[in-house]
Scaffold this motif. Structure first.
Motif, PDB file in Angstrom:
ATOM      1  N   ASP A   1     -12.698 -68.967 -46.710  1.00 29.71           N
ATOM      2  CA  ASP A   1     -12.708 -67.694 -47.022  1.00 29.71           C
ATOM      3  C   ASP A   1     -13.416 -66.743 -46.103  1.00 29.71           C
ATOM      4  OD1 ASP A   1     -11.471 -65.788 -48.664  1.00 29.71           O
ATOM      5  OD2 ASP A   1     -13.443 -65.743 -50.029  1.00 29.71           O
ATOM      6  N   ARG A   2     -13.520 -66.896 -44.712  1.00 27.41           N
ATOM      7  CA  ARG A   2     -13.948 -65.996 -43.768  1.00 27.41           C
ATOM      8  C   ARG A   2     -12.839 -65.774 -42.761  1.00 27.41           C
ATOM      9  NH1 ARG A   2     -19.110 -65.391 -43.877  1.00 27.41           N
ATOM     10  NH2 ARG A   2     -19.692 -67.743 -43.686  1.00 27.41           N
ATOM     11  N   SER A   3     -11.774 -65.272 -43.033  1.00 26.82           N
ATOM     12  CA  SER A   3     -10.715 -65.165 -42.324  1.00 26.82           C
ATOM     13  C   SER A   3     -10.592 -63.921 -41.842  1.00 26.82           C
ATOM     14  CB  SER A   3      -9.016 -65.392 -43.261  1.00 26.82           C
ATOM     15  OG  SER A   3      -9.110 -64.578 -43.970  1.00 26.82           O
ATOM     16  N   TRP A   4      -9.436 -63.496 -40.955  1.00 31.34           N
ATOM     17  CA  TRP A   4      -8.999 -62.257 -40.423  1.00 31.34           C
ATOM     18  C   TRP A   4      -8.596 -61.281 -41.806  1.00 31.34           C
ATOM     19  CZ3 TRP A   4      -4.397 -60.305 -41.129  1.00 31.34           C
ATOM     20  CH2 TRP A   4      -3.184 -61.441 -41.254  1.00 31.34           C
ATOM     21  N   ARG A   5      -8.216 -61.833 -42.771  1.00 32.21           N
ATOM     22  CA  ARG A   5      -7.877 -61.018 -43.765  1.00 32.21           C
ATOM     23  C   ARG A   5      -9.061 -60.569 -44.665  1.00 32.21           C
ATOM     24  NH1 ARG A   5      -4.400 -65.606 -43.629  1.00 32.21           N
ATOM     25  NH2 ARG A   5      -2.122 -65.107 -43.481  1.00 32.21           N
ATOM     26  N   ASN A   6     -10.039 -61.359 -44.710  1.00 31.22           N
ATOM     27  CA  ASN A   6     -11.120 -60.966 -45.646  1.00 31.22           C
ATOM     28  C   ASN A   6     -12.288 -61.650 -44.829  1.00 31.22           C
ATOM     29  OD1 ASN A   6     -12.411 -60.294 -48.130  1.00 31.22           O
ATOM     30  ND2 ASN A   6     -12.448 -62.547 -48.575  1.00 31.22           N
ATOM     31  N   PRO A   7     -12.893 -60.975 -43.978  1.00 30.18           N
ATOM     32  CA  PRO A   7     -14.057 -61.461 -43.079  1.00 30.18           C
ATOM     33  C   PRO A   7     -15.249 -62.043 -43.708  1.00 30.18           C
ATOM     34  CG  PRO A   7     -13.102 -59.384 -42.056  1.00 30.18           C
ATOM     35  CD  PRO A   7     -12.536 -59.645 -43.454  1.00 30.18           C
ATOM     36  N   ASN A   8     -15.618 -61.446 -44.804  1.00 31.63           N
ATOM     37  CA  ASN A   8     -16.710 -61.744 -45.523  1.00 31.63           C
ATOM     38  C   ASN A   8     -17.877 -61.761 -44.842  1.00 31.63           C
ATOM     39  OD1 ASN A   8     -16.318 -62.108 -48.343  1.00 31.63           O
ATOM     40  ND2 ASN A   8     -15.366 -63.969 -47.664  1.00 31.63           N
ATOM     41  N   MET A   9     -18.003 -60.628 -43.934  1.00 28.37           N
ATOM     42  CA  MET A   9     -19.298 -60.352 -42.912  1.00 28.37           C
ATOM     43  C   MET A   9     -19.495 -59.042 -42.913  1.00 28.37           C
ATOM     44  SD  MET A   9     -18.223 -62.723 -39.648  1.00 28.37           S
ATOM     45  CE  MET A   9     -19.534 -62.171 -38.627  1.00 28.37           C
ATOM     46  N   LEU A  10     -20.783 -58.562 -42.980  1.00 28.94           N
ATOM     47  CA  LEU A  10     -21.190 -57.375 -42.624  1.00 28.94           C
ATOM     48  C   LEU A  10     -21.951 -56.853 -41.711  1.00 28.94           C
ATOM     49  CD1 LEU A  10     -22.521 -56.750 -46.547  1.00 28.94           C
ATOM     50  CD2 LEU A  10     -20.408 -55.904 -45.757  1.00 28.94           C
ATOM     51  N   VAL A  11     -21.971 -55.578 -41.143  1.00 28.58           N
ATOM     52  CA  VAL A  11     -22.778 -55.169 -40.159  1.00 28.58           C
ATOM     53  C   VAL A  11     -23.868 -54.297 -40.699  1.00 28.58           C
ATOM     54  CG1 VAL A  11     -22.765 -53.921 -37.770  1.00 28.58           C
ATOM     55  CG2 VAL A  11     -20.886 -55.429 -38.560  1.00 28.58           C
ATOM     56  N   TRP A  12     -25.055 -54.654 -40.398  1.00 34.34           N
ATOM     57  CA  TRP A  12     -26.330 -54.074 -40.723  1.00 34.34           C
ATOM     58  C   TRP A  12     -27.184 -53.954 -39.687  1.00 34.34           C
ATOM     59  CZ3 TRP A  12     -31.239 -55.842 -43.545  1.00 34.34           C
ATOM     60  CH2 TRP A  12     -31.532 -54.901 -44.136  1.00 34.34           C
ATOM     61  N   HIS A  13     -27.641 -52.686 -39.419  1.00 30.38           N
ATOM     62  CA  HIS A  13     -28.430 -52.501 -38.144  1.00 30.38           C
ATOM     63  C   HIS A  13     -27.952 -52.863 -36.832  1.00 30.38           C
ATOM     64  CE1 HIS A  13     -31.573 -50.642 -40.679  1.00 30.38           C
ATOM     65  NE2 HIS A  13     -31.605 -51.686 -41.543  1.00 30.38           N
ATOM     66  N   GLY A  14     -26.706 -52.916 -36.759  1.00 24.36           N
ATOM     67  CA  GLY A  14     -25.873 -53.429 -35.493  1.00 24.36           C
ATOM     68  C   GLY A  14     -25.731 -54.818 -35.420  1.00 24.36           C
ATOM     69  N   GLU A  15     -26.032 -55.625 -36.259  1.00 21.81           N
ATOM     70  CA  GLU A  15     -26.015 -57.234 -36.385  1.00 21.81           C
ATOM     71  C   GLU A  15     -25.017 -57.689 -37.565  1.00 21.81           C
ATOM     72  OE1 GLU A  15     -27.193 -58.635 -33.812  1.00 21.81           O
ATOM     73  OE2 GLU A  15     -28.944 -57.808 -33.144  1.00 21.81           O
TER      74      GLU A  15
END
Length: 288
Positions: A133-147
Protein backbone atom coordinates in the motif's frame (compact mmCIF):
# COMPACT_ATOMS: atom_id res chain seq x y z
CA UNK A 1 8.26 0.70 25.39
CA UNK A 2 6.40 3.43 23.60
CA UNK A 3 5.68 6.57 25.57
CA UNK A 4 2.11 6.61 26.86
CA UNK A 5 0.06 9.80 26.82
CA UNK A 6 -3.56 10.63 27.61
CA UNK A 7 -5.90 12.19 25.05
CA UNK A 8 -7.27 15.49 26.32
CA UNK A 9 -9.15 16.75 23.26
CA UNK A 10 -10.48 15.19 20.09
CA UNK A 11 -9.84 17.81 17.41
CA UNK A 12 -11.15 16.47 14.11
CA UNK A 13 -11.53 13.26 12.12
CA UNK A 14 -9.33 12.58 9.11
CA UNK A 15 -11.76 11.31 6.53
CA UNK A 16 -8.98 10.22 4.21
CA UNK A 17 -8.04 7.16 6.26
CA UNK A 18 -9.52 3.68 6.04
CA UNK A 19 -9.77 3.46 9.83
CA UNK A 20 -11.16 7.01 10.22
CA UNK A 21 -8.18 8.25 12.25
CA UNK A 22 -8.46 11.55 14.05
CA UNK A 23 -6.29 14.39 15.26
CA UNK A 24 -6.09 14.59 19.04
CA UNK A 25 -4.28 16.66 21.63
CA UNK A 26 -2.67 14.94 24.61
CA UNK A 27 -1.53 15.71 28.13
CA UNK A 28 2.10 16.04 26.99
CA UNK A 29 0.97 19.08 24.91
CA UNK A 30 1.60 17.07 21.74
CA UNK A 31 -0.72 16.69 18.76
CA UNK A 32 -1.13 13.24 17.23
CA UNK A 33 -2.85 11.37 14.45
CA UNK A 34 -4.69 8.72 16.43
CA UNK A 35 -5.65 5.27 15.16
CA UNK A 36 -8.29 3.40 17.07
CA UNK A 37 -8.59 -0.12 18.41
CA UNK A 38 -12.31 0.02 17.66
CA UNK A 39 -11.84 0.62 13.93
CA UNK A 40 -12.99 -2.00 11.44
CA UNK A 41 -9.53 -3.29 10.58
CA UNK A 42 -8.91 -4.37 14.17
CA UNK A 43 -5.89 -4.36 16.43
CA UNK A 44 -3.56 -6.09 13.95
CA UNK A 45 -3.43 -2.84 12.00
CA UNK A 46 -2.02 -1.13 15.09
CA UNK A 47 0.41 -3.99 15.70
CA UNK A 48 1.72 -3.59 12.15
CA UNK A 49 2.00 0.18 12.60
CA UNK A 50 4.14 -0.28 15.70
CA UNK A 51 6.46 -3.01 14.42
CA UNK A 52 7.03 -1.49 11.00
CA UNK A 53 7.12 2.11 12.20
CA UNK A 54 9.63 1.37 14.93
CA UNK A 55 11.71 -0.81 12.62
CA UNK A 56 11.78 1.92 9.98
CA UNK A 57 12.87 4.51 12.53
CA UNK A 58 15.63 2.22 13.82
CA UNK A 59 16.88 1.79 10.26
CA UNK A 60 17.12 5.55 9.79
CA UNK A 61 14.00 6.07 7.68
CA UNK A 62 11.76 9.05 8.31
CA UNK A 63 8.71 7.74 10.14
CA UNK A 64 6.73 9.91 12.58
CA UNK A 65 7.30 9.14 16.25
CA UNK A 66 4.79 6.72 17.76
CA UNK A 67 3.09 6.81 21.16
CA UNK A 68 0.28 4.92 22.83
CA UNK A 69 -2.72 7.03 23.78
CA UNK A 70 -5.16 6.36 26.59
CA UNK A 71 -8.64 7.38 25.49
CA UNK A 72 -11.64 8.04 27.69
CA UNK A 73 -14.67 7.72 25.36
CA UNK A 74 -16.34 10.63 27.15
CA UNK A 75 -13.99 12.87 25.18
CA UNK A 76 -16.17 12.39 22.13
CA UNK A 77 -19.51 13.45 23.62
CA UNK A 78 -19.28 16.80 21.91
CA UNK A 79 -18.56 15.29 18.50
CA UNK A 80 -21.60 15.86 16.25
CA UNK A 81 -20.80 13.00 13.86
CA UNK A 82 -22.54 9.83 15.03
CA UNK A 83 -20.03 7.61 13.25
CA UNK A 84 -17.13 9.26 15.06
CA UNK A 85 -18.94 9.00 18.40
CA UNK A 86 -19.45 5.27 17.88
CA UNK A 87 -15.78 4.82 17.01
CA UNK A 88 -14.67 6.65 20.15
CA UNK A 89 -17.05 4.64 22.31
CA UNK A 90 -15.62 1.42 20.88
CA UNK A 91 -12.02 2.51 21.47
CA UNK A 92 -11.81 3.20 25.17
CA UNK A 93 -8.40 2.33 26.58
CA UNK A 94 -5.11 2.11 24.76
CA UNK A 95 -4.84 3.33 21.16
CA UNK A 96 -2.01 4.38 18.85
CA UNK A 97 -0.78 7.87 18.03
CA UNK A 98 1.62 9.18 15.42
CA UNK A 99 3.27 12.57 15.70
CA UNK A 100 1.26 15.08 13.70
CA UNK A 101 3.37 16.81 11.04
CA UNK A 102 1.79 20.26 10.66
CA UNK A 103 1.98 21.72 7.19
CA UNK A 104 2.97 18.45 5.53
CA UNK A 105 1.66 17.68 2.06
CA UNK A 106 1.20 14.46 0.14
CA UNK A 107 4.16 13.14 -1.83
CA UNK A 108 3.70 13.56 -5.59
CA UNK A 109 6.20 11.59 -7.71
CA UNK A 110 5.70 14.07 -10.54
CA UNK A 111 6.69 17.01 -8.37
CA UNK A 112 9.56 15.67 -6.24
CA UNK A 113 12.97 14.25 -7.02
CA UNK A 114 14.57 11.37 -5.18
CA UNK A 115 17.92 9.75 -5.84
CA UNK A 116 18.10 5.98 -6.54
CA UNK A 117 19.88 5.29 -3.25
CA UNK A 118 17.16 6.78 -1.06
CA UNK A 119 14.42 5.31 -3.25
CA UNK A 120 16.12 1.94 -2.94
CA UNK A 121 16.09 2.13 0.85
CA UNK A 122 12.34 2.75 0.90
CA UNK A 123 11.58 0.03 -1.65
CA UNK A 124 13.79 -2.47 0.19
CA UNK A 125 12.06 -1.63 3.48
CA UNK A 126 8.62 -2.03 1.90
CA UNK A 127 9.72 -5.34 0.41
CA UNK A 128 10.86 -6.51 3.84
CA UNK A 129 7.53 -5.72 5.49
CA UNK A 130 5.56 -6.66 2.35
CA UNK A 131 3.91 -3.27 2.08
CA UNK A 132 1.35 -3.47 -0.73
CA UNK A 133 0.00 0.00 0.00
CA UNK A 134 2.68 2.49 -1.06
CA UNK A 135 1.72 2.60 -4.70
CA UNK A 136 1.46 5.34 -7.29
CA UNK A 137 -2.27 5.26 -6.60
CA UNK A 138 -1.79 5.84 -2.88
CA UNK A 139 1.77 6.86 -1.96
CA UNK A 140 1.33 6.95 1.82
CA UNK A 141 4.22 9.40 1.96
CA UNK A 142 4.26 13.00 3.12
CA UNK A 143 6.68 15.83 2.44
CA UNK A 144 7.56 17.79 5.56
CA UNK A 145 10.25 20.46 5.68
CA UNK A 146 11.30 19.34 2.22
CA UNK A 147 11.90 15.70 3.21
CA UNK A 148 9.79 12.60 2.47
CA UNK A 149 8.21 10.82 5.43
CA UNK A 150 6.72 7.33 5.44
CA UNK A 151 3.27 6.87 6.94
CA UNK A 152 0.51 4.29 7.26
CA UNK A 153 2.00 0.82 7.73
CA UNK A 154 -1.19 -0.93 8.78
CA UNK A 155 -1.42 -2.88 5.51
CA UNK A 156 1.88 -4.71 5.93
CA UNK A 157 3.03 -8.16 7.02
CA UNK A 158 -0.11 -9.70 5.55
CA UNK A 159 1.02 -13.08 6.81
CA UNK A 160 -0.09 -12.18 10.34
CA UNK A 161 -3.69 -12.59 9.20
CA UNK A 162 -3.00 -16.32 8.71
CA UNK A 163 -0.29 -17.50 11.06
CA UNK A 164 -0.32 -21.16 9.93
CA UNK A 165 0.84 -19.99 6.49
CA UNK A 166 3.11 -17.21 7.75
CA UNK A 167 6.46 -18.77 6.86
CA UNK A 168 5.38 -19.57 3.32
CA UNK A 169 3.83 -16.13 2.87
CA UNK A 170 6.90 -14.35 4.25
CA UNK A 171 9.10 -16.22 1.77
CA UNK A 172 7.24 -14.85 -1.26
CA UNK A 173 8.80 -12.26 -3.62
CA UNK A 174 7.85 -8.60 -3.72
CA UNK A 175 6.43 -6.96 -6.83
CA UNK A 176 7.42 -3.28 -6.80
CA UNK A 177 5.99 -2.51 -10.22
CA UNK A 178 3.32 -0.21 -8.80
CA UNK A 179 5.48 1.23 -6.03
CA UNK A 180 5.39 5.02 -5.98
CA UNK A 181 9.20 5.14 -6.19
CA UNK A 182 9.63 2.54 -8.94
CA UNK A 183 10.32 5.19 -11.58
CA UNK A 184 13.29 6.58 -9.63
CA UNK A 185 15.44 3.55 -10.44
CA UNK A 186 15.66 2.35 -6.81
CA UNK A 187 19.00 0.76 -5.95
CA UNK A 188 17.63 -2.13 -3.92
CA UNK A 189 20.93 -4.03 -3.86
CA UNK A 190 22.74 -1.10 -2.27
CA UNK A 191 19.95 -0.73 0.27
CA UNK A 192 20.16 -4.41 1.16
CA UNK A 193 23.92 -4.17 1.64
CA UNK A 194 23.42 -1.27 4.03
CA UNK A 195 20.27 -2.25 5.89
CA UNK A 196 19.93 -6.03 5.89
CA UNK A 197 22.86 -6.62 8.28
CA UNK A 198 21.19 -4.25 10.75
CA UNK A 199 17.99 -6.29 10.89
CA UNK A 200 19.16 -8.65 13.60
CA UNK A 201 17.24 -10.90 15.94
CA UNK A 202 18.04 -8.48 18.73
CA UNK A 203 16.66 -5.48 16.82
CA UNK A 204 13.46 -7.30 15.86
CA UNK A 205 13.00 -8.47 19.43
CA UNK A 206 13.30 -4.89 20.61
CA UNK A 207 10.78 -3.44 18.14
CA UNK A 208 8.23 -6.20 18.71
CA UNK A 209 8.55 -5.57 22.44
CA UNK A 210 7.04 -2.11 21.81
CA UNK A 211 3.68 -3.70 20.95
CA UNK A 212 1.41 -3.56 24.03
CA UNK A 213 0.47 -6.94 25.47
CA UNK A 214 -3.23 -6.16 25.24
CA UNK A 215 -3.03 -5.99 21.44
CA UNK A 216 -1.52 -9.49 21.31
CA UNK A 217 -3.52 -11.45 23.86
CA UNK A 218 -5.92 -14.17 22.73
CA UNK A 219 -4.22 -14.53 19.35
CA UNK A 220 -5.35 -17.94 18.02
CA UNK A 221 -2.55 -20.50 18.13
CA UNK A 222 -0.45 -18.65 20.72
CA UNK A 223 -0.42 -19.01 24.49
CA UNK A 224 1.13 -15.63 25.35
CA UNK A 225 1.97 -12.23 23.84
CA UNK A 226 5.69 -13.05 23.76
CA UNK A 227 4.96 -16.06 21.56
CA UNK A 228 3.22 -13.80 19.07
CA UNK A 229 6.17 -11.40 19.15
CA UNK A 230 8.51 -14.30 18.44
CA UNK A 231 6.43 -15.24 15.40
CA UNK A 232 6.97 -11.78 13.92
CA UNK A 233 10.72 -12.09 14.50
CA UNK A 234 10.82 -15.50 12.84
CA UNK A 235 8.98 -14.18 9.78
CA UNK A 236 11.01 -11.00 9.30
CA UNK A 237 14.53 -12.18 10.12
CA UNK A 238 15.08 -14.58 7.19
CA UNK A 239 13.19 -12.27 4.83
CA UNK A 240 15.62 -9.43 5.55
CA UNK A 241 18.59 -11.49 4.39
CA UNK A 242 17.30 -12.39 0.92
CA UNK A 243 14.28 -10.32 -0.10
CA UNK A 244 16.40 -8.01 -2.28
CA UNK A 245 16.96 -10.99 -4.59
CA UNK A 246 13.20 -11.32 -5.12
CA UNK A 247 12.16 -7.73 -5.77
CA UNK A 248 10.81 -7.19 -9.28
CA UNK A 249 9.93 -3.97 -11.05
CA UNK A 250 7.76 -4.55 -14.11
CA UNK A 251 5.23 -2.51 -16.04
CA UNK A 252 2.84 -0.42 -14.02
CA UNK A 253 -0.82 -1.37 -13.98
CA UNK A 254 -2.31 2.02 -14.89
CA UNK A 255 -4.93 0.44 -17.12
CA UNK A 256 -5.65 -2.50 -14.87
CA UNK A 257 -7.22 -2.87 -11.45
CA UNK A 258 -4.98 -2.52 -8.44
CA UNK A 259 -3.05 -5.66 -7.52
CA UNK A 260 -3.63 -4.97 -3.82
CA UNK A 261 -6.04 -7.25 -1.95
CA UNK A 262 -9.68 -6.25 -2.08
CA UNK A 263 -9.76 -5.28 1.59
CA UNK A 264 -7.21 -2.55 0.81
CA UNK A 265 -8.71 -1.09 -2.35
CA UNK A 266 -11.60 0.85 -0.79
CA UNK A 267 -9.45 3.95 -0.78
CA UNK A 268 -9.50 4.05 -4.59
CA UNK A 269 -13.13 5.23 -4.59
CA UNK A 270 -14.38 8.59 -3.32
CA UNK A 271 -15.41 9.23 0.30
CA UNK A 272 -17.85 8.56 1.85
CA UNK A 273 -18.68 4.88 1.44
CA UNK A 274 -18.38 1.59 3.26
CA UNK A 275 -17.70 -1.98 2.29
CA UNK A 276 -19.46 -5.08 3.49
CA UNK A 277 -17.06 -5.09 6.44
CA UNK A 278 -17.88 -1.49 7.34
CA UNK A 279 -14.45 -0.18 6.31
CA UNK A 280 -14.05 3.31 4.98
CA UNK A 281 -12.27 4.70 1.99
CA UNK A 282 -8.59 5.20 2.46
CA UNK A 283 -6.24 7.58 0.76
CA UNK A 284 -3.56 8.82 3.12
CA UNK A 285 -3.54 10.02 6.69
CA UNK A 286 -2.38 13.58 6.06
CA UNK A 287 -0.15 14.83 8.82
CA UNK A 288 0.59 11.37 10.15
Amino acid sequence: MLEEVVATRYVTPLREGGSLPGIVEADDLGTYVMKFTGAGQGRKTLVAEVICGQLGRRLGLRVPELVTIQLDPVIGLGEPDQEVQELLKASGGLNLGMDYLPGSIGFDPLAYEMDPVEAGRVVWFDALINNVDRSWRNPNMLVWHGEPWLIDHGATMIWHHNWPGAQASAAKPYDASDHVLATYGPDVAAAAAELAPRVTEELLTEVTADVPDEWLVDEPGFDAPDAVRRAYVEALLPRAATIHERVTVGERTERKPSQAPGWLTDHLTPWPHTTGQGEHSKQKDSGE
